[in-house]
Design a protein around this motif. Structure first.
Motif, PDB file in Angstrom:
ATOM      1  N   ASP A  63       0.861  -1.274   0.013  1.00 39.96           N
ATOM      2  CA  ASP A  63      -0.016   0.103   0.067  1.00 39.96           C
ATOM      3  C   ASP A  63       0.856   1.321   0.046  1.00 39.96           C
ATOM      4  O   ASP A  63       0.390   2.415  -0.608  1.00 39.96           O
ATOM      5  CB  ASP A  63      -1.100   0.085   1.181  1.00 39.96           C
ATOM      6  CG  ASP A  63      -1.909  -1.110   1.272  1.00 39.96           C
ATOM      7  OD1 ASP A  63      -2.890  -1.061   0.366  1.00 39.96           O
ATOM      8  OD2 ASP A  63      -1.505  -2.032   1.479  1.00 39.96           O
ATOM      9  N   LEU A  64       1.944   1.345   0.581  1.00 41.76           N
ATOM     10  CA  LEU A  64       2.958   2.458   0.801  1.00 41.76           C
ATOM     11  C   LEU A  64       4.240   1.933   0.533  1.00 41.76           C
ATOM     12  O   LEU A  64       4.721   0.966   1.352  1.00 41.76           O
ATOM     13  CB  LEU A  64       2.610   3.033   2.230  1.00 41.76           C
ATOM     14  CG  LEU A  64       3.254   4.325   2.225  1.00 41.76           C
ATOM     15  CD1 LEU A  64       2.779   5.209   1.609  1.00 41.76           C
ATOM     16  CD2 LEU A  64       2.847   4.753   3.895  1.00 41.76           C
ATOM     17  N   GLN A 113       1.021   3.887  -2.998  1.00 44.67           N
ATOM     18  CA  GLN A 113       1.611   5.045  -2.911  1.00 44.67           C
ATOM     19  C   GLN A 113       3.226   5.040  -2.968  1.00 44.67           C
ATOM     20  O   GLN A 113       3.498   4.021  -1.895  1.00 44.67           O
ATOM     21  CB  GLN A 113       0.904   5.876  -1.906  1.00 44.67           C
ATOM     22  CG  GLN A 113       1.569   7.392  -1.863  1.00 44.67           C
ATOM     23  CD  GLN A 113       0.920   8.266  -0.440  1.00 44.67           C
ATOM     24  OE1 GLN A 113      -0.105   7.658   0.087  1.00 44.67           O
ATOM     25  NE2 GLN A 113       1.366   9.336  -0.622  1.00 44.67           N
ATOM     26  N   LYS A 133       9.481  15.036  -6.428  1.00 46.65           N
ATOM     27  CA  LYS A 133       7.977  14.854  -6.519  1.00 46.65           C
ATOM     28  C   LYS A 133       7.647  15.148  -8.129  1.00 46.65           C
ATOM     29  O   LYS A 133       7.015  13.946  -8.708  1.00 46.65           O
ATOM     30  CB  LYS A 133       7.120  15.769  -6.092  1.00 46.65           C
ATOM     31  CG  LYS A 133       5.782  15.324  -5.835  1.00 46.65           C
ATOM     32  CD  LYS A 133       5.013  16.367  -5.043  1.00 46.65           C
ATOM     33  CE  LYS A 133       3.316  16.008  -4.810  1.00 46.65           C
ATOM     34  NZ  LYS A 133       3.035  16.894  -3.730  1.00 46.65           N
ATOM     35  N   GLN A 186       6.462  11.768 -10.439  1.00 47.16           N
ATOM     36  CA  GLN A 186       5.153  11.806 -10.834  1.00 47.16           C
ATOM     37  C   GLN A 186       4.920  11.268 -12.132  1.00 47.16           C
ATOM     38  O   GLN A 186       3.988  10.790 -12.952  1.00 47.16           O
ATOM     39  CB  GLN A 186       4.546  12.985 -10.341  1.00 47.16           C
ATOM     40  CG  GLN A 186       3.779  12.676  -8.880  1.00 47.16           C
ATOM     41  CD  GLN A 186       3.019  14.024  -8.651  1.00 47.16           C
ATOM     42  OE1 GLN A 186       3.207  15.088  -9.251  1.00 47.16           O
ATOM     43  NE2 GLN A 186       2.452  13.952  -7.551  1.00 47.16           N
ATOM     44  N   ASN A 192       1.019   8.409  -8.209  1.00 49.16           N
ATOM     45  CA  ASN A 192       0.692   8.712  -6.832  1.00 49.16           C
ATOM     46  C   ASN A 192       2.024   8.771  -6.207  1.00 49.16           C
ATOM     47  O   ASN A 192       2.142   7.793  -5.139  1.00 49.16           O
ATOM     48  CB  ASN A 192      -0.322   7.722  -6.446  1.00 49.16           C
ATOM     49  CG  ASN A 192      -0.889   8.062  -5.192  1.00 49.16           C
ATOM     50  OD1 ASN A 192      -0.612   9.145  -4.640  1.00 49.16           O
ATOM     51  ND2 ASN A 192      -1.608   7.173  -4.263  1.00 49.16           N
ATOM     52  N   SER A 193       2.745   9.809  -6.401  1.00 45.74           N
ATOM     53  CA  SER A 193       4.196  10.019  -5.684  1.00 45.74           C
ATOM     54  C   SER A 193       4.299  10.910  -4.977  1.00 45.74           C
ATOM     55  O   SER A 193       3.608  11.867  -5.293  1.00 45.74           O
ATOM     56  CB  SER A 193       5.471  10.185  -6.642  1.00 45.74           C
ATOM     57  OG  SER A 193       5.312   8.953  -7.465  1.00 45.74           O
ATOM     58  N   ASP A 194       4.821  11.076  -3.644  1.00 41.53           N
ATOM     59  CA  ASP A 194       4.863  12.132  -2.847  1.00 41.53           C
ATOM     60  C   ASP A 194       6.553  12.347  -2.202  1.00 41.53           C
ATOM     61  O   ASP A 194       7.138  11.393  -2.344  1.00 41.53           O
ATOM     62  CB  ASP A 194       3.992  11.984  -1.716  1.00 41.53           C
ATOM     63  CG  ASP A 194       3.530  13.600  -1.225  1.00 41.53           C
ATOM     64  OD1 ASP A 194       4.203  14.512  -1.397  1.00 41.53           O
ATOM     65  OD2 ASP A 194       2.480  13.567  -0.548  1.00 41.53           O
ATOM     66  N   PHE A 209       2.292  10.156   6.856  1.00 47.14           N
ATOM     67  CA  PHE A 209       1.576   9.546   5.634  1.00 47.14           C
ATOM     68  C   PHE A 209       0.426   8.487   6.498  1.00 47.14           C
ATOM     69  O   PHE A 209       0.902   7.625   7.034  1.00 47.14           O
ATOM     70  CB  PHE A 209       2.406   8.815   4.794  1.00 47.14           C
ATOM     71  CG  PHE A 209       3.200   9.953   4.047  1.00 47.14           C
ATOM     72  CD1 PHE A 209       2.832  10.503   3.045  1.00 47.14           C
ATOM     73  CD2 PHE A 209       4.493  10.331   4.728  1.00 47.14           C
ATOM     74  CE1 PHE A 209       3.598  11.517   2.262  1.00 47.14           C
ATOM     75  CE2 PHE A 209       5.243  11.171   4.135  1.00 47.14           C
ATOM     76  CZ  PHE A 209       4.938  11.796   2.706  1.00 47.14           C
ATOM     77  N   ILE A 226      -2.691   5.638   5.986  1.00 45.64           N
ATOM     78  CA  ILE A 226      -3.492   5.027   5.196  1.00 45.64           C
ATOM     79  C   ILE A 226      -4.544   3.883   6.079  1.00 45.64           C
ATOM     80  O   ILE A 226      -4.214   3.346   7.153  1.00 45.64           O
ATOM     81  CB  ILE A 226      -2.804   3.943   4.501  1.00 45.64           C
ATOM     82  CG1 ILE A 226      -1.904   4.703   3.396  1.00 45.64           C
ATOM     83  CG2 ILE A 226      -3.549   2.886   3.597  1.00 45.64           C
ATOM     84  CD1 ILE A 226      -0.955   3.650   2.645  1.00 45.64           C
TER      85      ILE A 226
END
Lengths: 306, 306
Positions: free
Chosen positions: A228-229, A266, A283, A287, A292-294, A302, A304
């Protein structure tokens, strides 16, 4: 049920006034982990209100100073705080000797048990497991022996569909454990009520992968598939791909390619070289490959939920 | 000619958000020294604009973590900064092994020479000397082997009294070195001009004594007699004199008694226990015994000119 990842530090090399070396605090399914511990981490923990006593497991990726020079200070502070609970420390072979020597010369008489789990395998292995979470290594490729870590929530139990259960007067609380375990219920009449009618699907187990430091290493994608992350280091942008290659680091584009290949939810990048003043460029570069990059920033959380 | 002492950290035990462990940057007679190096010191150096490259000598009082856990990070950073100059590190026996092991496991390939001067004497000894400054140890009494350090400017040369010299036509620049060396001048007539007529007294050499950590130890007074500036630890106030005694620390009153006994110019206290929120209480307690007392605060610079 949820992941909260707090960035305590996300810059490479030396600590600077507003650039803190790698450390992250991970809350996952009611477990609390510290990942990497550069110099100053304990101060960052205080600043961002991380409860010291909640942490029982510390994971160190590799023995470069910007990932572990803060460890001995934190362990000493646990002694000052009169910690009694076991503390587990996972990291490359060598971490035990250097840590214990420092504690010995500084006469930090910590009374709590420290359990070192020294790693040397070059294959992914399960290193921690309880009823809530499992943790496996992610073999990385850096200038020294390095592991990432994959944190995965355990499969969750089926949830009772109370509205449907209430249609059957003779089903009572004594049956609940059987229902949650997936069993059908046979009524006195001989009628079989299928489990699927009595339950709701459980929440999806969440997962987080920490990958730092490493060069571009696409063969980690199967290990971190569908997490998920994903935190993946990006020390450089593509403008210094030569330097990334030379120092066995990644660019933001390469991190994003890993995220795309592994189909993660992400991506967060971090571990920025001091030469970059504008973090948003990381970023932008990521991207372009993976939407979905940060970017990691000190103090950012962060979250979830499943 | 002058002393500038910058407080980089002045609290005891663990680093906290606004409480940094002991470190001081001393400029004395154009020499630049770092004294103690708790975790986070290199960040504090950057914050307070201390030039990394100016420092060639680091003095560590003792091997409790709050006085040296920042050393290895700083030494690594010197490597990253491509330092080439020798760096001298003075501290208790043991400092070399623990520092080199950390640098080895973290593969910090520093290319500059590190020269360790390990101390074990319980008597005051001269440990550094050049044409500008000398440094001697001040044996202290703490739970582990500990030294304070006494920094003393060298005697300065006599200054030429140009107005008086100009009365004598036959005295010229060729005589100046003789005059500065204290010699009388014999004129062609046979008249002897005494040196005292041709010179002004030199500026008084300044001195600074760093005394931390230690219990009340009045026998250091002769060593630090008449220093211009004394930093003496005061971990507690008199309300916790019992705890000071037990942990071999001092109270502000005790620090002030040392200052009075040694007839110092000015006293600075620091190394406050985290239990005290109001640092001004340390000043109040010290000033009752020794008027010219002040408190160390992070970022504060104490300056003296002769």
């Amino acid at each position: 049920m949820s992941i909260n990842l707090t960035i305590l530090g996300c810059h490479s090399a030396s600590p600077r006034v507003n650039a803190f070396p790698t450390s992250q605090y991970l809350e996952i399914n009611n477990r609390h982990f510290l990942i990497d511990c550069g110099e100053g981490t304990q101060r960052q923990m205080r600043k961002y209100k991380v409860g010291f006593s909640k942490i029982n497991h510390i994971f160190i990726s590799h023995l470069h100073g910007d990932h572990f020079y803060g460890l001995v200070g934190l362990l000493s502070t646990y002694g000052i705080l009169s910690r009694e609970k076991e503390l587990h420390i996972y990291g490359p072979k060598g971490i035990k000797e250097v840590t214990l020597l420092q504690l010995k010369v500084s006469q930090s008489h910590a009374k709590y048990p420290m359990v070192f789990h020294e790693l040397s395998s070059k294959k992914s292995e399960l290193i921690f497991e309880d009823d809530k979470v499992s943790v496996s290594t992610i073999p990385l490729n850096h200038r020294v022996y390095t592991n990432g870590y994959l944190f995965t929530e355990k499969e969750k139990p089926l949830k009772l569909h109370i509205d449907n259960i209430n249609h059957y007067e003779e089903i009572d609380r004594a049956d609940f454990n059987n229902i949650k375990a997936g069993r059908d219920i046979t009524l006195l009449s001989g009628e079989i009520v299928p489990n699927s009618e009595l339950t709701l699907p459980p929440k999806k187990p969440l997962s987080f992968a920490f990958c730092s430091d490493t060069c571009y290493k696409p063969d980690i994608a199967p290990i971190i598939k569908d997490v998920d992350l994903l935190y993946h280091e990006a020390t450089f942008l593509e403008d210094r791909k030569d330097l990334a290659k030379k120092t066995k680091h990644s660019t933001a584009k390469e991190a994003a390619e890993i995220a795309k290949e592994a189909n993660v939810g992400q991506l967060i990048v971090g571990h920025y070289s001091g030469r970059y003043k504008d973090i948003s460029l990381f970023k932008d570069e990521a991207q372009k490959i993976f939407k979905n990059s940060d970017v990691a920033e000190v103090g950012k959380v962060f979250s979830i939920d499943s």
